[in-house]
Motif scaffolding. Structure first.
Motif, PDB file in Angstrom:
ATOM      1  N   VAL A   5       0.845  -1.189   0.000  1.00 25.14           N
ATOM      2  CA  VAL A   5       0.000   0.000   0.000  1.00 25.14           C
ATOM      3  C   VAL A   5       0.883   1.242   0.000  1.00 25.14           C
ATOM      4  O   VAL A   5       1.647   1.472   0.941  1.00 25.14           O
ATOM      5  N   GLU A   6       0.758   2.028  -1.085  1.00 26.64           N
ATOM      6  CA  GLU A   6       1.495   3.279  -1.178  1.00 26.64           C
ATOM      7  C   GLU A   6       0.671   4.415  -0.571  1.00 26.64           C
ATOM      8  O   GLU A   6      -0.563   4.382  -0.603  1.00 26.64           O
ATOM      9  N   SER A   7       1.366   5.413  -0.087  1.00 21.62           N
ATOM     10  CA  SER A   7       0.713   6.616   0.424  1.00 21.62           C
ATOM     11  C   SER A   7       1.683   7.785   0.328  1.00 21.62           C
ATOM     12  O   SER A   7       2.874   7.584   0.067  1.00 21.62           O
ATOM     13  N   GLY A   8       1.161   8.991   0.514  1.00 19.88           N
ATOM     14  CA  GLY A   8       2.012  10.169   0.528  1.00 19.88           C
ATOM     15  C   GLY A   8       1.961  11.022  -0.716  1.00 19.88           C
ATOM     16  O   GLY A   8       2.581  12.082  -0.774  1.00 19.88           O
ATOM     17  N   GLY A   9       1.240  10.562  -1.734  1.00 21.67           N
ATOM     18  CA  GLY A   9       1.144  11.359  -2.941  1.00 21.67           C
ATOM     19  C   GLY A   9       0.274  12.588  -2.730  1.00 21.67           C
ATOM     20  O   GLY A   9      -0.364  12.756  -1.688  1.00 21.67           O
ATOM     21  N   GLY A  10       0.254  13.456  -3.742  1.00 24.52           N
ATOM     22  CA  GLY A  10      -0.567  14.655  -3.654  1.00 24.52           C
ATOM     23  C   GLY A  10      -0.158  15.695  -4.664  1.00 24.52           C
ATOM     24  O   GLY A  10       0.604  15.400  -5.596  1.00 24.52           O
ATOM     25  N   LEU A  11      -0.659  16.889  -4.465  1.00 22.40           N
ATOM     26  CA  LEU A  11      -0.360  18.022  -5.345  1.00 22.40           C
ATOM     27  C   LEU A  11       0.692  18.903  -4.680  1.00 22.40           C
ATOM     28  O   LEU A  11       0.537  19.283  -3.503  1.00 22.40           O
ATOM     29  N   VAL A  12       1.734  19.228  -5.410  1.00 19.10           N
ATOM     30  CA  VAL A  12       2.812  20.054  -4.870  1.00 19.10           C
ATOM     31  C   VAL A  12       3.296  21.001  -5.948  1.00 19.10           C
ATOM     32  O   VAL A  12       3.229  20.678  -7.146  1.00 19.10           O
ATOM     33  N   GLN A  13       3.765  22.159  -5.540  1.00 25.84           N
ATOM     34  CA  GLN A  13       4.286  23.125  -6.496  1.00 25.84           C
ATOM     35  C   GLN A  13       5.692  22.729  -6.944  1.00 25.84           C
ATOM     36  O   GLN A  13       6.406  22.036  -6.222  1.00 25.84           O
ATOM     37  N   PRO A  14       6.089  23.177  -8.127  1.00 24.46           N
ATOM     38  CA  PRO A  14       7.472  22.916  -8.570  1.00 24.46           C
ATOM     39  C   PRO A  14       8.471  23.410  -7.528  1.00 24.46           C
ATOM     40  O   PRO A  14       8.302  24.493  -6.950  1.00 24.46           O
ATOM     41  N   LEU A  20       6.924   9.600  -0.191  1.00 27.25           N
ATOM     42  CA  LEU A  20       6.049   8.465  -0.436  1.00 27.25           C
ATOM     43  C   LEU A  20       6.413   7.314   0.498  1.00 27.25           C
ATOM     44  O   LEU A  20       7.584   7.135   0.837  1.00 27.25           O
ATOM     45  N   SER A  21       5.416   6.535   0.872  1.00 26.31           N
ATOM     46  CA  SER A  21       5.626   5.340   1.675  1.00 26.31           C
ATOM     47  C   SER A  21       5.002   4.143   0.980  1.00 26.31           C
ATOM     48  O   SER A  21       4.013   4.283   0.256  1.00 26.31           O
ATOM     49  N   CYS A  22       5.582   2.983   1.218  1.00 26.53           N
ATOM     50  CA  CYS A  22       5.045   1.740   0.694  1.00 26.53           C
ATOM     51  C   CYS A  22       5.143   0.710   1.802  1.00 26.53           C
ATOM     52  O   CYS A  22       6.246   0.308   2.188  1.00 26.53           O
ATOM     53  N   MET A  78       8.938   0.931   2.806  1.00 29.85           N
ATOM     54  CA  MET A  78       9.920   1.612   1.977  1.00 29.85           C
ATOM     55  C   MET A  78       9.475   3.056   1.776  1.00 29.85           C
ATOM     56  O   MET A  78       8.271   3.335   1.777  1.00 29.85           O
ATOM     57  N   PHE A  79      10.441   3.933   1.599  1.00 34.64           N
ATOM     58  CA  PHE A  79      10.129   5.343   1.444  1.00 34.64           C
ATOM     59  C   PHE A  79      10.816   5.900   0.195  1.00 34.64           C
ATOM     60  O   PHE A  79      11.835   5.388  -0.252  1.00 34.64           O
ATOM     61  N   LEU A  80      10.234   6.964  -0.339  1.00 36.34           N
ATOM     62  CA  LEU A  80      10.882   7.718  -1.410  1.00 36.34           C
ATOM     63  C   LEU A  80      10.738   9.191  -1.074  1.00 36.34           C
ATOM     64  O   LEU A  80       9.639   9.747  -1.152  1.00 36.34           O
ATOM     65  N   GLN A  81      11.835   9.805  -0.658  1.00 37.20           N
ATOM     66  CA  GLN A  81      11.852  11.237  -0.396  1.00 37.20           C
ATOM     67  C   GLN A  81      12.132  11.952  -1.705  1.00 37.20           C
ATOM     68  O   GLN A  81      13.175  11.713  -2.338  1.00 37.20           O
ATOM     69  N   MET A  82      11.217  12.788  -2.121  1.00 37.86           N
ATOM     70  CA  MET A  82      11.324  13.471  -3.410  1.00 37.86           C
ATOM     71  C   MET A  82      11.456  14.971  -3.163  1.00 37.86           C
ATOM     72  O   MET A  82      10.532  15.596  -2.630  1.00 37.86           O
ATOM     73  N   ASN A  83      12.585  15.524  -3.533  1.00 40.79           N
ATOM     74  CA  ASN A  83      12.844  16.950  -3.378  1.00 40.79           C
ATOM     75  C   ASN A  83      13.001  17.606  -4.741  1.00 40.79           C
ATOM     76  O   ASN A  83      13.184  16.919  -5.758  1.00 40.79           O
ATOM     77  N   SER A  84      12.933  18.925  -4.750  1.00 43.09           N
ATOM     78  CA  SER A  84      13.104  19.698  -5.994  1.00 43.09           C
ATOM     79  C   SER A  84      12.230  19.134  -7.112  1.00 43.09           C
ATOM     80  O   SER A  84      12.694  18.927  -8.242  1.00 43.09           O
ATOM     81  N   LEU A  85      10.987  18.899  -6.790  1.00 47.12           N
ATOM     82  CA  LEU A  85      10.080  18.274  -7.757  1.00 47.12           C
ATOM     83  C   LEU A  85       9.848  19.164  -8.962  1.00 47.12           C
ATOM     84  O   LEU A  85       9.795  20.401  -8.857  1.00 47.12           O
ATOM     85  N   LYS A  86       9.698  18.502 -10.107  1.00 47.92           N
ATOM     86  CA  LYS A  86       9.478  19.181 -11.386  1.00 47.92           C
ATOM     87  C   LYS A  86       8.148  18.731 -11.979  1.00 47.92           C
ATOM     88  O   LYS A  86       7.673  17.632 -11.669  1.00 47.92           O
ATOM     89  N   CYS A  95       5.076   1.000  -6.012  1.00 47.18           N
ATOM     90  CA  CYS A  95       6.172   0.264  -5.401  1.00 47.18           C
ATOM     91  C   CYS A  95       6.076  -1.197  -5.820  1.00 47.18           C
ATOM     92  O   CYS A  95       5.010  -1.716  -6.130  1.00 47.18           O
ATOM     93  N   LYS A  96       7.226  -1.823  -5.836  1.00 52.39           N
ATOM     94  CA  LYS A  96       7.346  -3.222  -6.250  1.00 52.39           C
ATOM     95  C   LYS A  96       8.269  -3.938  -5.275  1.00 52.39           C
ATOM     96  O   LYS A  96       9.336  -3.442  -4.921  1.00 52.39           O
ATOM     97  N   LEU A  97       7.849  -5.126  -4.866  1.00 53.04           N
ATOM     98  CA  LEU A  97       8.651  -5.971  -3.996  1.00 53.04           C
ATOM     99  C   LEU A  97       8.983  -7.246  -4.758  1.00 53.04           C
ATOM    100  O   LEU A  97       8.068  -7.950  -5.208  1.00 53.04           O
ATOM    101  N   SER A  98      10.257  -7.513  -4.936  1.00 55.58           N
ATOM    102  CA  SER A  98      10.700  -8.702  -5.667  1.00 55.58           C
ATOM    103  C   SER A  98      11.098  -9.790  -4.670  1.00 55.58           C
ATOM    104  O   SER A  98      11.979  -9.572  -3.831  1.00 55.58           O
ATOM    105  N   THR A  99      10.450 -10.946  -4.782  1.00 53.03           N
ATOM    106  CA  THR A  99      10.687 -12.040  -3.846  1.00 53.03           C
ATOM    107  C   THR A  99      10.856 -13.353  -4.613  1.00 53.03           C
ATOM    108  O   THR A  99      10.524 -13.432  -5.799  1.00 53.03           O
TER     109      THR A  99
END
Length: 115
Positions: A5-14, A20-22, A78-86, A95-99
């Motif tokens: 389950v992913e979360s953390g998305g949304g609308l953000v300015q450039p 994001l979390s998974c 798992m997390f994805l910190q996204m900075n300086s978004l374009k 997200c994908k988990l390989s097992t």
């Protein structure tokens, strides 16, 4: 069956940031890697970043230096910190988990970068 389950998305300015979390539904000891992918409207799904079982990370050139992948094994998250978004980062992020039992995918979370 493992559920992601992913979360953390949304609308953000450039220039803004999102994290994001998974979260996986169960703990898996022998997974190979955890990855983030994204799919923009009208485009194919593309790989964004990976963290493997040993903690080694890798990034697509388009996000290198701006995104940081990490994980919390105790919480199987798992997390994805996204900075300086374009604006070109706008996409549904998966997200994908390989097992050994096969890959598992989350349902995706929308990230929109717009002023």
């Amino acid at each position: 069956q493992v559920h992601l389950v992913e979360s953390g998305g949304g609308l953000v300015q450039p220039g803004g940031s999102l994290r994001l979390s998974c979260a996986a539904s169960e703990s898996i000891d022998n997974y190979y890697s955890m990855d983030w992918y994204r799919q923009a409207p009208g485009k194919q799904r593309e790989w964004v970043s990976q963290i493997n079982r040993g903690g080694i990370t890798d990034y697509a050139d388009a996000v290198k230096g701006r995104f940081t992948i990490s994980r919390d094994d105790a919480k199987m998250t798992m997390f994805l910190q996204m900075n300086s978004l374009k604006p070109e980062d706008t996409a549904v992020y998966y997200c994908k988990l390989s097992t050994p039992r096969g890959p598992y995918w989350g349902q995706g979370t929308q990230v929109t970068v717009s002023s």
